[in-house]
Design a protein around this motif. Sequence first.
Motif, PDB file in Angstrom:
ATOM      1  N   LEU A  43       7.661  -8.819 -14.068  1.00  0.00           N
ATOM      2  CA  LEU A  43       6.892  -8.550 -12.850  1.00  0.00           C
ATOM      3  C   LEU A  43       7.201  -7.151 -12.327  1.00  0.00           C
ATOM      4  N   ILE A  44       8.473  -6.844 -12.179  1.00  0.00           N
ATOM      5  CA  ILE A  44       8.887  -5.567 -11.590  1.00  0.00           C
ATOM      6  C   ILE A  44       8.329  -4.380 -12.380  1.00  0.00           C
ATOM      7  N   CYS A  45       8.420  -4.436 -13.696  1.00  0.00           N
ATOM      8  CA  CYS A  45       7.939  -3.319 -14.517  1.00  0.00           C
ATOM      9  C   CYS A  45       6.444  -3.089 -14.367  1.00  0.00           C
ATOM     10  N   ARG A  46       5.675  -4.146 -14.179  1.00  0.00           N
ATOM     11  CA  ARG A  46       4.228  -4.006 -13.995  1.00  0.00           C
ATOM     12  C   ARG A  46       3.885  -3.419 -12.626  1.00  0.00           C
ATOM     13  N   LEU A  47       4.813  -3.449 -11.702  1.00  0.00           N
ATOM     14  CA  LEU A  47       4.582  -2.898 -10.357  1.00  0.00           C
ATOM     15  C   LEU A  47       4.926  -1.409 -10.273  1.00  0.00           C
ATOM     16  N   GLU A  48       5.440  -0.852 -11.344  1.00  0.00           N
ATOM     17  CA  GLU A  48       5.802   0.573 -11.407  1.00  0.00           C
ATOM     18  C   GLU A  48       4.519   1.373 -11.674  1.00  0.00           C
ATOM     19  N   THR A  49       3.735   1.579 -10.615  1.00  0.00           N
ATOM     20  CA  THR A  49       2.396   2.150 -10.768  1.00  0.00           C
ATOM     21  C   THR A  49       2.194   3.494 -10.071  1.00  0.00           C
ATOM     22  N   HIS A  50       2.986   3.786  -9.045  1.00  0.00           N
ATOM     23  CA  HIS A  50       2.793   5.033  -8.287  1.00  0.00           C
ATOM     24  C   HIS A  50       3.348   6.256  -9.012  1.00  0.00           C
ATOM     25  N   CYS A  51       4.398   6.049  -9.788  1.00  0.00           N
ATOM     26  CA  CYS A  51       5.081   7.113 -10.524  1.00  0.00           C
ATOM     27  C   CYS A  51       5.985   6.396 -11.522  1.00  0.00           C
ATOM     28  N   VAL A  52       7.028   7.046 -11.985  1.00  0.00           N
ATOM     29  CA  VAL A  52       8.032   6.382 -12.808  1.00  0.00           C
ATOM     30  C   VAL A  52       9.335   6.348 -12.021  1.00  0.00           C
ATOM     31  N   ALA A  53      10.082   5.281 -12.207  1.00  0.00           N
ATOM     32  CA  ALA A  53      11.313   5.088 -11.432  1.00  0.00           C
ATOM     33  C   ALA A  53      12.309   6.217 -11.646  1.00  0.00           C
ATOM     34  N   TYR A  61       7.244   2.079  -7.262  1.00  0.00           N
ATOM     35  CA  TYR A  61       6.756   0.701  -7.322  1.00  0.00           C
ATOM     36  C   TYR A  61       5.800   0.386  -6.183  1.00  0.00           C
ATOM     37  N   ASP A  62       4.833  -0.460  -6.483  1.00  0.00           N
ATOM     38  CA  ASP A  62       3.911  -0.963  -5.468  1.00  0.00           C
ATOM     39  C   ASP A  62       4.283  -2.418  -5.200  1.00  0.00           C
ATOM     40  N   PHE A  63       5.049  -2.636  -4.144  1.00  0.00           N
ATOM     41  CA  PHE A  63       5.504  -3.969  -3.791  1.00  0.00           C
ATOM     42  C   PHE A  63       4.622  -4.625  -2.744  1.00  0.00           C
ATOM     43  N   THR A  64       3.388  -4.131  -2.585  1.00  0.00           N
ATOM     44  CA  THR A  64       2.489  -4.750  -1.613  1.00  0.00           C
ATOM     45  C   THR A  64       1.988  -6.084  -2.158  1.00  0.00           C
ATOM     46  N   ALA A  66      -1.027  -7.205  -2.328  1.00  0.00           N
ATOM     47  CA  ALA A  66      -2.212  -7.038  -3.172  1.00  0.00           C
ATOM     48  C   ALA A  66      -1.817  -6.673  -4.605  1.00  0.00           C
ATOM     49  N   ALA A  67      -0.883  -5.761  -4.761  1.00  0.00           N
ATOM     50  CA  ALA A  67      -0.447  -5.353  -6.103  1.00  0.00           C
ATOM     51  C   ALA A  67       0.240  -6.504  -6.820  1.00  0.00           C
ATOM     52  N   ILE A  68       1.085  -7.214  -6.116  1.00  0.00           N
ATOM     53  CA  ILE A  68       1.796  -8.348  -6.714  1.00  0.00           C
ATOM     54  C   ILE A  68       0.802  -9.429  -7.122  1.00  0.00           C
ATOM     55  N   ASP A  69      -0.163  -9.728  -6.257  1.00  0.00           N
ATOM     56  CA  ASP A  69      -1.174 -10.735  -6.586  1.00  0.00           C
ATOM     57  C   ASP A  69      -1.926 -10.373  -7.862  1.00  0.00           C
ATOM     58  N   THR A  70      -2.281  -9.115  -8.011  1.00  0.00           N
ATOM     59  CA  THR A  70      -3.007  -8.660  -9.199  1.00  0.00           C
ATOM     60  C   THR A  70      -2.170  -8.853 -10.461  1.00  0.00           C
ATOM     61  N   VAL A  71      -0.902  -8.457 -10.391  1.00  0.00           N
ATOM     62  CA  VAL A  71      -0.015  -8.573 -11.553  1.00  0.00           C
ATOM     63  C   VAL A  71       0.244 -10.039 -11.897  1.00  0.00           C
ATOM     64  N   LEU A  72       0.329 -10.883 -10.877  1.00  0.00           N
ATOM     65  CA  LEU A  72       0.627 -12.294 -11.118  1.00  0.00           C
ATOM     66  C   LEU A  72      -0.475 -13.009 -11.901  1.00  0.00           C
ATOM     67  N   LEU A  73      -1.676 -12.471 -11.897  1.00  0.00           N
ATOM     68  CA  LEU A  73      -2.766 -13.083 -12.654  1.00  0.00           C
ATOM     69  C   LEU A  73      -2.456 -13.121 -14.150  1.00  0.00           C
ATOM     70  N   GLU A  74      -1.600 -12.210 -14.613  1.00  0.00           N
ATOM     71  CA  GLU A  74      -1.258 -12.098 -16.038  1.00  0.00           C
ATOM     72  C   GLU A  74       0.025 -12.838 -16.398  1.00  0.00           C
ATOM     73  N   LEU A  75       0.716 -13.385 -15.416  1.00  0.00           N
ATOM     74  CA  LEU A  75       2.061 -13.919 -15.656  1.00  0.00           C
ATOM     75  C   LEU A  75       2.171 -15.392 -15.276  1.00  0.00           C
ATOM     76  N   ASP A  76       3.203 -16.026 -15.761  1.00  0.00           N
ATOM     77  CA  ASP A  76       3.488 -17.424 -15.462  1.00  0.00           C
ATOM     78  C   ASP A  76       4.231 -17.496 -14.127  1.00  0.00           C
ATOM     79  N   ARG A  77       3.540 -17.968 -13.101  1.00  0.00           N
ATOM     80  CA  ARG A  77       4.128 -17.985 -11.753  1.00  0.00           C
ATOM     81  C   ARG A  77       5.316 -18.939 -11.646  1.00  0.00           C
ATOM     82  N   ALA A  78       5.245 -20.085 -12.303  1.00  0.00           N
ATOM     83  CA  ALA A  78       6.369 -21.036 -12.248  1.00  0.00           C
ATOM     84  C   ALA A  78       7.620 -20.410 -12.860  1.00  0.00           C
ATOM     85  N   GLN A  79       7.435 -19.711 -13.962  1.00  0.00           N
ATOM     86  CA  GLN A  79       8.558 -19.038 -14.618  1.00  0.00           C
ATOM     87  C   GLN A  79       9.131 -17.945 -13.702  1.00  0.00           C
TER      88      GLN A  79
END
Length: 132
Positions: A43-53, A61-64, A66-79
């Motif tokens: 999850l964290i790596c997919r939120l690295e969108t504004h620049c590089v750490a 990172y975009d920890f808003t 909206a950004a988290i919701d978008t990334v979660l569509l691709e991931l297993d939320r229970a996991q």
Amino acid sequence: MTERDRQYDIQIGDDAWIEFIDLDGRYDQAIDIDALLGELWQLICRLETHCVAGCCGMDAYDFTRAAIDTVLLELDRAQLHAACAQARAAVTAVASDVLTSATMNHFADKRVFLQLLDHLDACIVAQDRAGA
């Protein structure tokens, strides 16, 4: 507050922030927590969108929500929910109140990082409840 006042805070929404806690004189106490975050990295790596750490640290990172919701569509939320719980327990157990992440290029007071983990988990749970 002005933008300058928020320089070291972590933005989690349009007008929502996790406030920086001063680390003066405590940097030498920092313990690297990268190994403790386990499956949360997907999850964290997919939120690295504004620049590089390596360049911008937490500002990369975009920890808003909206950004988290978008990334979660691709991931297993229970996991990820389980990964947040594991990371929170591991971070809580760290002997120091100062944490660092080499991957995120960041130093933080433990309370700040725990707030970030709580925010990530709240976003995961909310999206799961929404049935997204």
